[in-house]
Design an enzyme around this catalytic site. Structure first.
Site, PDB file in Angstrom:
ATOM      1  NE  ARG A 152     -21.554 -10.454 -15.903  1.00 14.76           N
ATOM      2  CZ  ARG A 152     -20.220 -11.034 -16.414  1.00 14.76           C
ATOM      3  NH1 ARG A 152     -20.491 -12.484 -16.209  1.00 14.76           N
ATOM      4  NH2 ARG A 152     -19.423 -10.701 -17.028  1.00 14.76           N
ATOM      5  CG  HIS A 164     -23.409  -4.997 -10.919  1.00 17.47           C
ATOM      6  ND1 HIS A 164     -23.346  -6.126 -11.448  1.00 17.47           N
ATOM      7  CD2 HIS A 164     -22.566  -4.599 -11.393  1.00 17.47           C
ATOM      8  CE1 HIS A 164     -22.272  -6.422 -12.380  1.00 17.47           C
ATOM      9  NE2 HIS A 164     -21.456  -5.199 -12.307  1.00 17.47           N
ATOM     10  NE  ARG A 216     -19.645  -8.794 -12.471  1.00 19.26           N
ATOM     11  CZ  ARG A 216     -18.770  -9.755 -13.017  1.00 19.26           C
ATOM     12  NH1 ARG A 216     -18.427 -11.037 -12.291  1.00 19.26           N
ATOM     13  NH2 ARG A 216     -18.035  -9.716 -14.226  1.00 19.26           N
ATOM     14  CG  HIS A 263     -15.343  -8.761 -17.878  1.00 21.66           C
ATOM     15  ND1 HIS A 263     -16.390  -8.373 -18.681  1.00 21.66           N
ATOM     16  CD2 HIS A 263     -15.671  -8.318 -16.639  1.00 21.66           C
ATOM     17  CE1 HIS A 263     -17.068  -7.697 -17.744  1.00 21.66           C
ATOM     18  NE2 HIS A 263     -16.818  -7.869 -16.620  1.00 21.66           N
ATOM     19  CE1 TYR A 322     -17.062  -4.463 -11.254  1.00 21.27           C
ATOM     20  CE2 TYR A 322     -15.914  -5.397 -13.525  1.00 21.27           C
ATOM     21  CZ  TYR A 322     -17.316  -4.862 -12.796  1.00 21.27           C
ATOM     22  OH  TYR A 322     -18.491  -4.841 -13.164  1.00 21.27           O
TER      23      TYR A 322
END
Length: 397
Positions: free
Chosen positions: A203, A307, A310, A333, A342
């Site tokens: 991030r 972002h 990422r 996460h 993702y």
């Protein structure tokens, strides 16, 4: 005033207006009036009967509870939680800009579902972003859930289905070539920042808060232990969750770029920041954004956010065969739901998988046809086997 009648529980009296008032003594010993008056004595007595039953069941609710302004209670709610500085700043911003203008001066007990519904409708009409509105609604619901547990309100008025769900538009993943185009397009000082954000799945705050001792180029790892956040100036604090504290393995592809960056631009010493501005100060979004906007325009990628780097890195990892658990660890996460976001592959990767599946099926089909040509009798036996009755199922005993 005339006509006062005593009862075993509460009493009813006639008011000068001709209406009837019911009064009772609550479990706390205080004498209380009903919140409304009644057209008939019978209606007032019926209300007292229901109130008595409520007390006997243990369902009595103090009508004076919830006489607290939402703004005061919400600020206390934020103060009492062990929040990361960035989260606390976000909540206070949502309160100041989106919740307090409507609910700030309202008493907790007076906030009803129609108020919440009208607030959300007005926010949508004023073009507040869907993601921001969902965050504000979730914060309102969380504050009022605590008020419910504190027995300040009877029920939470935030009952709007789907109002707290963020329907963020799915964004296409950048290709490896596009990531390097962007890295080439920013000033040399920020080239490694772009590459590390993508191939390290970092991030913005994690990359900007990175110190030299947490970047081990011999082991090809980056460790997240501190993040930068902007609250007035740039400040540093722990990651937002336990899962965010992680070590990410880096591909050898970017090690030379990272080493060149550390040698040329990073602040000195083990606690020196890896990414800084031209004067050696902590990097700020506003300062970097001008270079990012130019890079996007020059590469033909005007809609790409930082972002998205990422997101691209997470997609690369998924396409390389990372399991869901490995992705969760790499991304920082703790929930599978967040990690699954993702795992959406690019269209060309999906096509590649479909082609590979078709080629494999075609090979097996060809091999099956070859076996039939070489041994037709064996093929007949296999076909006949399908006409045999099934074996008896195994006994349940």
């Amino acid at each position: 005033m005339a006509g006062k009648k005593n009862r075993s529980f509460g009493n009813v009296r006639t008011l000068a207006s001709g209406r009837f008032q019911a009064r009772y003594r609550g479990p706390d010993g205080r004498l209380r009036n009903a919140s409304m008056t009644f057209a008939t004595k019978k209606a007032a007595e019926r209300w007292l009967t229901l109130k008595e039953a409520e007390i006997v069941r243990g369902d009595w609710f103090d009508p004076d509870s919830g006489s607290v302004r939402f703004a005061e209670y919400a600020e206390q709610w934020v103060e009492e939680r062990d929040l990361a500085p960035r989260s606390a700043d976000l909540y206070r911003s949502l309160l100041r800009l989106h919740l307090n203008p409507t609910f700030g001066d309202m008493l907790l007990k007076d906030i009803k579902e129609p108020h919440v519904r009208a607030w959300r409708a007005s926010r949508r009409k004023s073009k507040v972003g869907k993601s921001t509105l969902a965050k504000a609604y979730r914060l309102l619901r969380a504050v009022l859930n605590t008020a419910l547990r504190d027995k300040l309100i009877r029920e939470n008025p935030c009952q709007l289905e789907g109002a707290g769900q963020e329907e963020s538009e799915e964004r296409p993943a950048l290709s490896v070539a596009e990531v390097f185009k962007l890295a080439d397009a920013v000033p040399p000082r920020y080239r490694a920042l772009v590459l590390l954000a993508a191939f390290g799945s970092l991030r913005w705050g994690e990359a900007v808060g990175l110190r030299r001792r947490f970047l081990d180029l011999d082991a090809r790892t980056v460790t997240v232990r501190e993040v930068a956040y902007e609250l007035g100036g740039v400040r540093f604090g722990p990651p937002k969750s336990k899962a965010s504290r992680r070590t990410v393995q880096l591909p050898g592809l970017i090690v030379d770029d990272l080493q060149a960056h550390v040698d040329a631009f990073a602040n000195p010493g083990p606690d020196g920041l890896v990414f800084v501005g031209e004067r050696g100060n902590p990097l700020r979004r506003a300062n970097f954004s001008q270079y990012w906007q130019r890079a996007r325009a020059s590469t033909g990628l005007p809609g790409v956010r930082f972002h998205d780097l990422r997101h691209a890195g997470n997609t690369f990892a998924a396409e390389a065969g990372a399991s869901l658990r490995e992705l969760m660890t790499r991304m920082g996460h703790s929930s599978t739901r967040a990690a699954l976001v993702y795992l959406h592959a690019r269209d060309d990767r999906a096509r590649e998988l479909a082609d590979s599946l078709g080629e494999r099926a075609a090979r097996e089909l060809a091999e099956s046809a070859d076996r039939v040509e070489e041994d037709p009798d064996e093929a007949d036996k296999e076909a006949a086997a399908f006409d045999e009755p099934d074996e008896d199922p195994p006994s349940a005993n």
